[in-house]
Design a protein around this motif. Sequence first.
Motif, PDB file in Angstrom:
ATOM      1  N   SER A  62      -4.302   4.788  -1.793  1.00 34.94           N
ATOM      2  CA  SER A  62      -3.601   4.968  -0.628  1.00 34.94           C
ATOM      3  C   SER A  62      -3.349   3.591  -0.004  1.00 34.94           C
ATOM      4  O   SER A  62      -2.304   3.784   0.721  1.00 34.94           O
ATOM      5  CB  SER A  62      -4.546   5.714   0.174  1.00 34.94           C
ATOM      6  OG  SER A  62      -5.584   4.963   0.644  1.00 34.94           O
ATOM      7  N   ASP A  63      -3.715   2.638  -0.137  1.00 33.31           N
ATOM      8  CA  ASP A  63      -3.437   1.507   0.392  1.00 33.31           C
ATOM      9  C   ASP A  63      -2.629   0.656  -0.609  1.00 33.31           C
ATOM     10  O   ASP A  63      -1.877  -0.304  -0.175  1.00 33.31           O
ATOM     11  CB  ASP A  63      -4.634   0.439   0.449  1.00 33.31           C
ATOM     12  CG  ASP A  63      -5.544   0.945   1.153  1.00 33.31           C
ATOM     13  OD1 ASP A  63      -5.322   1.682   2.125  1.00 33.31           O
ATOM     14  OD2 ASP A  63      -6.851   0.624   1.206  1.00 33.31           O
ATOM     15  N   GLN A  64      -1.799   1.028  -1.428  1.00 33.37           N
ATOM     16  CA  GLN A  64      -0.943   0.365  -2.544  1.00 33.37           C
ATOM     17  C   GLN A  64       0.429   0.594  -2.137  1.00 33.37           C
ATOM     18  O   GLN A  64       0.938   1.819  -1.863  1.00 33.37           O
ATOM     19  CB  GLN A  64      -1.078   0.896  -3.958  1.00 33.37           C
ATOM     20  CG  GLN A  64      -2.661   0.469  -4.755  1.00 33.37           C
ATOM     21  CD  GLN A  64      -2.668  -0.980  -4.762  1.00 33.37           C
ATOM     22  OE1 GLN A  64      -1.733  -1.777  -5.059  1.00 33.37           O
ATOM     23  NE2 GLN A  64      -3.770  -1.344  -4.256  1.00 33.37           N
ATOM     24  N   PRO A  65       1.274  -0.278  -1.779  1.00 34.23           N
ATOM     25  CA  PRO A  65       2.694  -0.132  -1.342  1.00 34.23           C
ATOM     26  C   PRO A  65       3.517   0.205  -2.548  1.00 34.23           C
ATOM     27  O   PRO A  65       3.184   0.002  -3.641  1.00 34.23           O
ATOM     28  CB  PRO A  65       2.962  -1.521  -0.635  1.00 34.23           C
ATOM     29  CG  PRO A  65       2.045  -2.444  -1.543  1.00 34.23           C
ATOM     30  CD  PRO A  65       0.915  -1.732  -1.805  1.00 34.23           C
ATOM     31  N   VAL A  66       4.838   0.315  -2.523  1.00 31.99           N
ATOM     32  CA  VAL A  66       5.690   0.363  -3.338  1.00 31.99           C
ATOM     33  C   VAL A  66       5.849  -1.061  -3.823  1.00 31.99           C
ATOM     34  O   VAL A  66       6.173  -2.159  -2.902  1.00 31.99           O
ATOM     35  CB  VAL A  66       7.195   1.111  -2.773  1.00 31.99           C
ATOM     36  CG1 VAL A  66       8.271   1.102  -3.891  1.00 31.99           C
ATOM     37  CG2 VAL A  66       6.968   2.432  -2.356  1.00 31.99           C
ATOM     38  N   LEU A  67       5.857  -1.327  -4.972  1.00 28.00           N
ATOM     39  CA  LEU A  67       6.182  -2.655  -5.561  1.00 28.00           C
ATOM     40  C   LEU A  67       7.531  -3.275  -5.277  1.00 28.00           C
ATOM     41  O   LEU A  67       8.573  -2.570  -5.082  1.00 28.00           O
ATOM     42  CB  LEU A  67       5.609  -2.715  -6.996  1.00 28.00           C
ATOM     43  CG  LEU A  67       4.150  -2.546  -7.277  1.00 28.00           C
ATOM     44  CD1 LEU A  67       4.062  -2.207  -8.728  1.00 28.00           C
ATOM     45  CD2 LEU A  67       3.293  -3.634  -6.800  1.00 28.00           C
ATOM     46  N   PRO A  68       7.548  -4.652  -4.999  1.00 22.80           N
ATOM     47  CA  PRO A  68       8.739  -5.399  -4.572  1.00 22.80           C
ATOM     48  C   PRO A  68       9.784  -5.019  -5.597  1.00 22.80           C
ATOM     49  O   PRO A  68       9.760  -5.129  -6.782  1.00 22.80           O
ATOM     50  CB  PRO A  68       8.267  -6.795  -4.556  1.00 22.80           C
ATOM     51  CG  PRO A  68       6.618  -6.760  -4.595  1.00 22.80           C
ATOM     52  CD  PRO A  68       6.378  -5.488  -5.172  1.00 22.80           C
ATOM     53  N   GLY A  69      10.940  -4.765  -4.938  1.00 24.40           N
ATOM     54  CA  GLY A  69      12.182  -4.744  -5.588  1.00 24.40           C
ATOM     55  C   GLY A  69      12.675  -3.405  -6.104  1.00 24.40           C
ATOM     56  O   GLY A  69      13.759  -3.045  -6.404  1.00 24.40           O
TER      57      GLY A  69
END
Length: 248
Positions: A99-106
Amino acid sequence: MSLAADSVPGEPNQHSEIRALVFDFDGLVVDTETPEFQAWQEIFADHGTVLELATWAGGIGTADHHFDPYAALDRASGRPVDRDALRTARRARIRELVSDQPVLPGVEDYLRQARDHGLRVGLASSSSRAWVHGHLAERGLLHHFDTIRTGDEVEHTKPDPALYRLATADLGVEPARAVALEDSPNGVAAAKRAGMFCVVVPNALTRQLDLAAADVRVGSLANLPLTQLLDTARKWSERSRRSRPGIA
């Protein structure tokens, strides 16, 4: 100037030989793989043993790995473990960590710019449809994909190429005219077996694994402009097509 400004939305451009992008999900769009490994490591530690990455690595990116963590815990404990209780605790812990993981960069930039370049966009994941759709919906990404193929739709998941073949067929493109975006050895193997150009973007867990089979390796999609990727993939596609019998 943004990359999207280089082309007219929805119209073919100088990179038109490449028709589609097909994303993996776990570890590529969102890093769900590191949390899952962490959750299992914690369970193993609670049972007085250690889960090594070398033992776990074969299962990253696939549902067809034969390592049974519950059996390993049975052996380490010298008695059968309560699998139902562990399964419930593991799922809760993974949900907490993911739940704390963001969409990865780019990733979001690629999804937006793909439309500007007239590309179709798909996703091919060894995980279940409920898992993939749920996380994409929570992060507002579901609408970006023209097709999503998941592990519960095929007999064999990655490294078998079935998921990528289904996704490219849905998109109406030859595999050689699509780019696979991956993060794991199993995913890279599936893409290459399907006949696709493959970019690998390792995460904190998979960067320790052998990813040499990929055509391009990059630390983050944010570090590789989509126009540059398309140009590299186009040249690969041309070479690939010329090498096939009957192609001039």
